[in-house]
Design an enzyme around this catalytic site. Structure first.
Site, short mmCIF file in Angstrom:
data_model
loop_
_atom_site.label_atom_id
_atom_site.label_comp_id
_atom_site.label_asym_id
_atom_site.label_seq_id
_atom_site.Cartn_x
_atom_site.Cartn_y
_atom_site.Cartn_z
N HIS A 103 -21.28 8.50 -10.73
CA HIS A 103 -21.46 8.69 -9.29
C HIS A 103 -21.49 10.20 -9.03
O HIS A 103 -20.86 10.97 -9.74
CB HIS A 103 -20.25 8.05 -8.59
CG HIS A 103 -20.34 7.99 -7.11
ND1 HIS A 103 -20.02 9.04 -6.30
CD2 HIS A 103 -20.69 6.97 -6.28
CE1 HIS A 103 -20.17 8.68 -5.04
NE2 HIS A 103 -20.56 7.43 -4.99
N LYS A 116 -12.01 0.33 -1.56
CA LYS A 116 -12.79 -0.56 -2.43
C LYS A 116 -11.92 -1.69 -3.00
O LYS A 116 -12.41 -2.56 -3.70
CB LYS A 116 -13.42 0.24 -3.57
CG LYS A 116 -14.52 1.19 -3.09
CD LYS A 116 -15.24 1.80 -4.25
CE LYS A 116 -15.95 3.08 -3.91
NZ LYS A 116 -17.23 2.87 -3.22
N CYS A 125 -25.86 6.94 -4.95
CA CYS A 125 -25.14 8.18 -5.31
C CYS A 125 -25.12 8.37 -6.82
O CYS A 125 -24.12 8.84 -7.38
CB CYS A 125 -23.72 8.19 -4.76
SG CYS A 125 -23.66 8.18 -2.98
N ASP A 150 -12.74 7.55 -13.86
CA ASP A 150 -13.04 7.23 -12.47
C ASP A 150 -12.96 5.71 -12.33
O ASP A 150 -13.86 4.99 -12.77
CB ASP A 150 -14.44 7.76 -12.12
CG ASP A 150 -14.90 7.31 -10.74
OD1 ASP A 150 -14.19 6.51 -10.10
OD2 ASP A 150 -15.98 7.74 -10.32
N GLN A 158 -14.58 1.66 -9.38
CA GLN A 158 -15.18 0.32 -9.48
C GLN A 158 -14.45 -0.59 -10.46
O GLN A 158 -14.92 -1.69 -10.75
CB GLN A 158 -16.65 0.45 -9.92
CG GLN A 158 -17.52 1.22 -8.95
CD GLN A 158 -17.73 0.52 -7.60
OE1 GLN A 158 -17.44 -0.67 -7.45
NE2 GLN A 158 -18.22 1.26 -6.63
N1 7TS Z 1 -16.95 6.86 -8.17
C1 7TS Z 1 -17.56 5.68 -8.23
C2 7TS Z 1 -17.80 5.03 -9.56
C3 7TS Z 1 -17.96 5.07 -7.05
O1 7TS Z 1 -18.58 3.88 -7.11
C4 7TS Z 1 -17.73 5.69 -5.80
C5 7TS Z 1 -18.22 5.12 -4.49
C6 7TS Z 1 -17.05 6.92 -5.81
C7 7TS Z 1 -16.69 7.48 -7.01
C8 7TS Z 1 -16.70 7.64 -4.55
O2 7TS Z 1 -15.73 6.93 -3.85
P1 7TS Z 1 -15.23 7.40 -2.40
O3 7TS Z 1 -14.35 6.29 -1.95
O4 7TS Z 1 -14.50 8.67 -2.58
O5 7TS Z 1 -16.47 7.56 -1.57
N2 7TS Z 1 -19.33 4.28 -4.62
C9 7TS Z 1 -20.11 3.83 -3.62
C10 7TS Z 1 -21.17 2.96 -3.85
O6 7TS Z 1 -21.46 2.51 -4.95
N3 7TS Z 1 -21.78 2.69 -2.67
O7 7TS Z 1 -21.17 3.38 -1.72
C11 7TS Z 1 -20.12 4.07 -2.29
#
Ligand code: 7TS
Length: 405
Positions: free
Chosen positions: A123, A226, A364, A200, A203
């Site tokens: 990401h 999430k 992203c 990370d 997910q």
């Molecule tokens: N890393 C991964 C693997 C992610 O899927 C996401 C967000 C992030 C980091 C960032 O997370 P945040 O909560 O700090 O924004 N992924 C997604 C997505 O797949 N669609 O919208 C956000």
């Protein structure tokens, strides 16, 4: 506890709503999950009857709010099996956790010419902070390639690791391909070269049981929203000895021991990394969310989502012109795809009119899109409350859209 998706759905008020007069089929869970009533209630109850700033007051409410906030830290510790609550830093989310490490670890441990390795499936939030550091410090950023099934090429990682490698930072589960990366094996490889591993877990935490001691990663990061928790709160886990040697990320209240104009000393862990008023209502609500999924059981959740993903993959393979991305057997709860002759955005927009919410675009992960030579993909992602009927509605919806072209 018996896993009953019908019972679980009753816990999520939003799932009963309609869009365009059709029942909502929410398949954008990798972006954010819906919230169970217990999480919504935890937020409203804390504001109704407890609210006070934490760590500051001698008064009753402040102490009660502090207790909830610190109890939440223990719930998180237990959920990922960290050794100590000193290793659990509350942040705004995965993105802030990653920036914290890039900034603070970068400051303490990285010099010009040192290497950080990420992967092709990351990401943007696990790419850009390292590029900012590259601009600032002159570090070298290297990339582990993937094969077309969506697996990391571990033999290439072995070749990328050198005596200058300081940190490897990879997703546990890809937000597009849903590949579950062998992070325990990667930790061994990385440690054998004297480097550290950041995982990370944005997910993975919502879908599989995570044990940071078993994985032996050095840092682990995830977002509350999430995993059925509120927005605006996330976690950085780091091994205590490591966090101890890292400088503060931001300065302000909460993170200091003593301030004079000449010199300031910092609080002990984890507070050194928590400048300012934390989102103490959010941390409490996150703990409620983690207790909610723990009560259902991470194994049961993983099994349910695996069945949904397998069903979706099987049925979608039969659709004419279907291109699926990420074909590993043990993949997580995400199906990314394109259909020949239909732009992913058109597909997403037309499915939306049928009440089906999926994600379209680059997710992203533009370098990953470049690997597959596409600008974007459609993506359906599942959660514990999704049903086989919803997978079938998705497949029928795609067929219906396809016939329009
Ligand atoms: N890393 C991964 C693997 C992610 O899927 C996401 C967000 C992030 C980091 C960032 O997370 P945040 O909560 O700090 O924004 N992924 C997604 C997505 O797949 N669609 O919208 C956000």
């Amino acid at each position: 506890m018996m896993f009953s998706v019908d019972e679980i759905r009753k816990d999520f008020p939003i799932l009963t709503r309609e869009v365009y007069g059709k029942p909502l089929v929410y398949l954008d869970n990798a972006a954010t999950t819906q919230k169970p009533q217990c999480v919504i209630d935890a937020i409203s109850e804390e504001y109704c009857s407890v609210n006070a700033n934490v760590h500051r007051g001698v008064h009753f409410l402040s102490q009660q709010a502090t207790q909830l906030h610190e109890d939440a830290r223990e719930v998180v510790r237990n959920f990922i099996n960290a050794r100590s609550t000193a290793e659990i830093v509350f942040t705004r989310g995965t993105t802030e956790s990653l920036n914290l490490v890039a900034s603070s670890f970068g400051e303490a441990f990285l010099k010009e010419g040192d290497e950080v390795i990420v992967s092709e499936m990351e990401h943007h939030s696990n790419i850009v902070p390292w590029q900012l550091l590259r601009d600032k410090k002159g570090i070298v950023l290297k990339v582990i390639p993937i094969d077309d099934c969506g697996r990391l090429k571990l033999e290439e990682l072995e070749a990328l690791l050198t005596p200058r490698t300081r940190l490897v930072s990879v997703a546990h589960v890809s937000n597009v391909l849903a590949t579950v990366n062998p992070v325990k094996r990667i930790a061994e490889m990385v440690h054998a070269h004297g480097a550290l591993l950041l995982v990370d877990g944005a997910q993975s935490v919502p879908h599989i049981k995570v044990d940071v001691q078993d994985l032996d990663c050095d840092f682990y990061v995830f977002s509350g929203h999430k995993v059925y928790g509120p927005t605006g709160v996330g976690v950085l886990y780091g091994k205590e000895a490591l966090l101890d040697r890292m400088p503060p990320y931001q300065g302000g209240g909460e993170m200091i021991a003593r301030v004079t104009f000449e010199k300031t000393t910092y609080e002990r862990l984890p507070y050194k990394f928590e400048a300012g008023t934390p989102d103490y209502v959010g941390t409490h609500a996150l703990a409620v969310a983690l207790q909610y999924v723990s009560h259902i059981g991470m194994e049961a959740i993983a099994a349910h989502e695996h069945a949904l993903t397998q069903l979706a993959m099987e049925q979608m393979r039969g659709i004419k012109g279907m291109q699926l991305y990420g074909e590993t057997d043990d993949k997580g709860a995400v199906v990314a795809f394109n259909i020949e002759g239909i732009h992913h955005l058109d597909l997403g927009t037309l499915l939306d009119r049928l009440g089906i919410a999926i994600r379209t675009g680059h997710h992203c992960a533009q370098p990953l899109m470049q690997h597959y030579g596409v600008e974007g993909m459609a993506r359906a992602s599942f959660a514990l409350y999704n049903t086989k009927a919803e997978v079938e509605a998705l497949v029928a919806g795609i067929e219906r859209v396809r016939r329009m072209f």
